[in-house]
Design a protein around this motif. Sequence first.
Motif, mmCIF file in Angstrom:
data_model
loop_
_atom_site.group_PDB
_atom_site.id
_atom_site.type_symbol
_atom_site.label_atom_id
_atom_site.label_comp_id
_atom_site.label_asym_id
_atom_site.label_seq_id
_atom_site.Cartn_x
_atom_site.Cartn_y
_atom_site.Cartn_z
ATOM 1 N N VAL A 1 13.363 -26.614 -21.382
ATOM 2 C CA VAL A 1 12.132 -26.062 -20.812
ATOM 3 C C VAL A 1 10.953 -26.959 -21.164
ATOM 4 O O VAL A 1 10.737 -27.272 -22.340
ATOM 5 C CB VAL A 1 11.872 -24.631 -21.338
ATOM 6 C CG1 VAL A 1 10.577 -24.078 -20.740
ATOM 7 C CG2 VAL A 1 13.047 -23.717 -20.994
ATOM 8 N N GLN B 1 11.141 -21.850 -11.784
ATOM 9 C CA GLN B 1 11.509 -20.480 -11.454
ATOM 10 C C GLN B 1 10.555 -19.508 -12.134
ATOM 11 O O GLN B 1 10.275 -19.634 -13.329
ATOM 12 C CB GLN B 1 12.951 -20.204 -11.893
ATOM 13 C CG GLN B 1 13.978 -21.096 -11.190
ATOM 14 C CD GLN B 1 15.365 -20.916 -11.752
ATOM 15 O OE1 GLN B 1 15.575 -20.952 -12.963
ATOM 16 N NE2 GLN B 1 16.330 -20.702 -10.868
ATOM 17 N N LYS B 2 10.098 -18.538 -11.393
ATOM 18 C CA LYS B 2 9.161 -17.553 -11.918
ATOM 19 C C LYS B 2 9.815 -16.796 -13.070
ATOM 20 O O LYS B 2 10.932 -16.313 -12.962
ATOM 21 C CB LYS B 2 8.753 -16.576 -10.811
ATOM 22 C CG LYS B 2 7.588 -15.674 -11.199
ATOM 23 C CD LYS B 2 7.104 -14.866 -10.025
ATOM 24 C CE LYS B 2 5.899 -14.019 -10.413
ATOM 25 N NZ LYS B 2 5.390 -13.215 -9.264
ATOM 26 N N GLY B 3 9.098 -16.727 -14.175
ATOM 27 C CA GLY B 3 9.602 -16.028 -15.340
ATOM 28 C C GLY B 3 10.475 -16.869 -16.255
ATOM 29 O O GLY B 3 10.785 -16.462 -17.381
ATOM 30 N N ARG B 4 10.884 -18.055 -15.795
ATOM 31 C CA ARG B 4 11.747 -18.920 -16.611
ATOM 32 C C ARG B 4 11.099 -20.266 -16.909
ATOM 33 O O ARG B 4 11.696 -21.109 -17.592
ATOM 34 C CB ARG B 4 13.094 -19.125 -15.902
ATOM 35 C CG ARG B 4 13.855 -17.834 -15.664
ATOM 36 C CD ARG B 4 15.226 -18.090 -15.069
ATOM 37 N NE ARG B 4 16.082 -18.847 -15.972
ATOM 38 C CZ ARG B 4 17.340 -19.182 -15.680
ATOM 39 N NH1 ARG B 4 17.864 -18.821 -14.515
ATOM 40 N NH2 ARG B 4 18.066 -19.858 -16.544
ATOM 41 N N GLU C 1 13.397 -25.203 -26.013
ATOM 42 C CA GLU C 1 11.968 -25.210 -25.721
ATOM 43 C C GLU C 1 11.376 -26.556 -26.115
ATOM 44 O O GLU C 1 11.621 -27.059 -27.217
ATOM 45 C CB GLU C 1 11.268 -24.091 -26.516
ATOM 46 C CG GLU C 1 9.774 -24.017 -26.290
ATOM 47 C CD GLU C 1 9.414 -23.568 -24.893
ATOM 48 O OE1 GLU C 1 8.487 -24.154 -24.319
ATOM 49 O OE2 GLU C 1 10.063 -22.640 -24.383
ATOM 50 N N GLN D 1 12.133 -26.100 -15.922
ATOM 51 C CA GLN D 1 13.287 -26.601 -16.657
ATOM 52 C C GLN D 1 13.808 -27.902 -16.049
ATOM 53 O O GLN D 1 13.625 -28.156 -14.862
ATOM 54 C CB GLN D 1 14.425 -25.573 -16.641
ATOM 55 C CG GLN D 1 14.102 -24.257 -17.319
ATOM 56 C CD GLN D 1 15.257 -23.279 -17.175
ATOM 57 O OE1 GLN D 1 15.506 -22.751 -16.103
ATOM 58 N NE2 GLN D 1 15.964 -23.048 -18.271
#
Length: 226
Positions: A40, A74-77, A2, A80
């Motif tokens: 991320v 990407q949705k939910g991720r 992160e 990145q």
Amino acid sequence: MENSGLLFNIDPNSPLPIHIQIKEQIKWLIGKGLLHSGDVLPSTNQLAEQLSINRNTIQSVYTQLKEEGLLLMQKGRGTQVSDEEQIQRFKANNLHFSFVEQMIDEAHKMNFAIDDLLLSGFAYVHLFGQHQKRKRRYLFIECKASSCIFYLDEIKRLTSAEIQTIDISSLPDEELIQAIHNADVIVTRNDFAEKMRTFVDDDQKTVISVGSTNDVSLLLNMIRQP
């Protein structure tokens, strides 16, 4: 990993638009290895709050870098850093980072104002640099023998083009990618053509395969290209 704590520095008084400042800083973080494949990035809301700017500006930057292959959204991720292959390709095609660091270091030692130096360089390129006609660059890959020698020698004889020949049997992919990036036309044998096209898709380079000294029309087409 992160990276919501990443620190970016923007200058609202800079002649460079804010979205360009952020985009180029992300590229530097990737190029210097401070951002790795899979890391991320801060969310658009987090980064917008950190920089006190509109989240749409961040969204635009992320989208542009996604289109350039450096980021995955990407949705939910979250957002990145792209896969390792894309990152290595980016680094191989941007070897100027180390040169820029050296230039900035020298400018500091000579007490030059960095902003003035960069703006002056930008103006110079637009005034003079883009009008200097450079030689066309041909890259011959695995083409040192048989039919390819005919083409290579004829191009040298009839033009002032720059010619580079490489043997890929012991050449790292990074060096091959850089050589392709620097070339205008890639000339290779028929049996290597498809493999070479897998390396040049992103650069949209011209790949010409040769297999016979009788193919004079191919030679002429290469030479006549502006």
